[in-house]
Design a protein around this motif. Sequence first.
Motif, PDB file in Angstrom:
ATOM      1  N   PRO A   1       2.930  30.418   7.539  1.00 29.03           N
ATOM      2  CA  PRO A   1       2.327  29.414   6.650  1.00 29.03           C
ATOM      3  C   PRO A   1       2.009  29.970   5.262  1.00 29.03           C
ATOM      4  CG  PRO A   1       1.351  29.278   8.831  1.00 29.03           C
ATOM      5  CD  PRO A   1       2.197  30.514   8.817  1.00 29.03           C
ATOM      6  N   TRP A   2       1.514  31.203   5.208  1.00 29.79           N
ATOM      7  CA  TRP A   2       1.197  31.815   3.918  1.00 29.79           C
ATOM      8  C   TRP A   2       2.471  32.101   3.117  1.00 29.79           C
ATOM      9  CZ3 TRP A   2      -2.369  32.168   0.487  1.00 29.79           C
ATOM     10  CH2 TRP A   2      -2.411  33.212  -0.444  1.00 29.79           C
ATOM     11  N   VAL A   3       3.511  32.551   3.780  1.00 29.99           N
ATOM     12  CA  VAL A   3       4.783  32.831   3.105  1.00 29.99           C
ATOM     13  C   VAL A   3       5.384  31.545   2.549  1.00 29.99           C
ATOM     14  CG1 VAL A   3       7.149  33.660   3.439  1.00 29.99           C
ATOM     15  CG2 VAL A   3       5.245  34.876   4.506  1.00 29.99           C
ATOM     16  N   ILE A   4       5.391  30.487   3.369  1.00 32.11           N
ATOM     17  CA  ILE A   4       5.954  29.202   2.926  1.00 32.11           C
ATOM     18  C   ILE A   4       5.145  28.641   1.765  1.00 32.11           C
ATOM     19  CG2 ILE A   4       6.346  26.807   3.620  1.00 32.11           C
ATOM     20  CD1 ILE A   4       6.902  27.908   6.477  1.00 32.11           C
TER      21      ILE A   4
ATOM     22  N   HIS B   1       5.331  29.276  -6.069  1.00 33.39           N
ATOM     23  CA  HIS B   1       6.042  29.944  -7.156  1.00 33.39           C
ATOM     24  C   HIS B   1       7.277  29.179  -7.598  1.00 33.39           C
ATOM     25  CE1 HIS B   1       3.468  33.434  -7.373  1.00 33.39           C
ATOM     26  NE2 HIS B   1       3.449  33.476  -6.055  1.00 33.39           N
ATOM     27  N   GLN B   2       7.845  28.433  -6.667  1.00 33.25           N
ATOM     28  CA  GLN B   2       8.949  27.542  -7.045  1.00 33.25           C
ATOM     29  C   GLN B   2       8.452  26.476  -8.007  1.00 33.25           C
ATOM     30  OE1 GLN B   2      10.623  24.993  -3.944  1.00 33.25           O
ATOM     31  NE2 GLN B   2      12.665  25.436  -4.698  1.00 33.25           N
ATOM     32  N   LYS B   3       7.256  25.959  -7.741  1.00 38.02           N
ATOM     33  CA  LYS B   3       6.668  24.949  -8.610  1.00 38.02           C
ATOM     34  C   LYS B   3       6.268  25.528  -9.969  1.00 38.02           C
ATOM     35  CE  LYS B   3       2.771  21.711  -8.825  1.00 38.02           C
ATOM     36  NZ  LYS B   3       1.541  21.232  -8.139  1.00 38.02           N
ATOM     37  N   LEU B   4       5.656  26.710  -9.960  1.00 37.36           N
ATOM     38  CA  LEU B   4       5.172  27.314 -11.194  1.00 37.36           C
ATOM     39  C   LEU B   4       6.324  27.733 -12.111  1.00 37.36           C
ATOM     40  CD1 LEU B   4       2.190  29.509  -9.921  1.00 37.36           C
ATOM     41  CD2 LEU B   4       2.080  27.327 -11.127  1.00 37.36           C
ATOM     42  N   THR B   5       7.414  28.189 -11.505  1.00 39.55           N
ATOM     43  CA  THR B   5       8.547  28.646 -12.319  1.00 39.55           C
ATOM     44  C   THR B   5       9.512  27.520 -12.645  1.00 39.55           C
ATOM     45  OG1 THR B   5       9.753  29.281 -10.313  1.00 39.55           O
ATOM     46  CG2 THR B   5       8.439  30.984 -11.398  1.00 39.55           C
TER      47      THR B   5
END
Length: 261
Positions: free
Chosen positions: A246-249, A255-259
């Motif tokens: 859960p933490w990895v996902i 980070h996909q959203k932030l980048t």
Amino acid sequence: MSGKSFAFRIFIVALILRLIPVILARGLGIGLDDMFQYDMLARSIANGNGFRWYAQEDLNQLAAFVDFDLSSVKDYDPALGIPTSFRAPLYPTFLAMVYVFNGIDPSRFFAARLAQAIFLGAPLAPLTYWVAKRLFPLSSFTKDERASRIAAWVVACYPMLLIYPLGLGTENPFFVLLLTSFLFLLLSIEKPTIINLLLSGFFLALTTLTRSVILPFALAAFCLLLFLHRKQSVLAILAFFLTISPWVIRNCLLHQKLTGI
């Protein structure tokens, strides 16, 4: 004195010794260092805002020492702060649970230290006793018990460990989780039952979610289990990855959203 009786008594001794500095430092605050960051994250979780830090209110406390301007950061919310994955999640979550029961006022620091002494500090002594008994199985029972009890007494009374609960730091859960992981690894090596293997993987995952530096040890432990028990060891590996997933996902999505990728 039986092993269970000794474990309980050494826990009580360790607890009393750790409660003394906690009570004497009842009004002690925290520094603007790692403790400040863990406190920020815990308050955010307790308030239902997720794993965020550095809201404007927190930045105001740092203004006299550092100049942080986060207004240009994507998704920054001055009221809530910014989502992060910089810190491991388990310790802030532990603090957040304390804050939920205690409330988020200055007394939260005493409540956190009290909880740390009871649930994280004092258990180190009986855990050391149990682990030491598993580490020295070849000696006679008397010598085995003597070595294990001396080890437990050292951990119960060691001065530095007595004051660790005063600090809001990952060392507190890390020590107890690492010892617990080691105990179940030893049990899995000796008796590779389903419960022992699952718990060894689970507690190694919790230790990783406290401080990721344990990952090389976890890899070595799984290699040893694979060598000794082959297919059965998959249970420990599965428990490990299911616990941290859960933490990895969450971090991948964050980070996909932030980048913007």
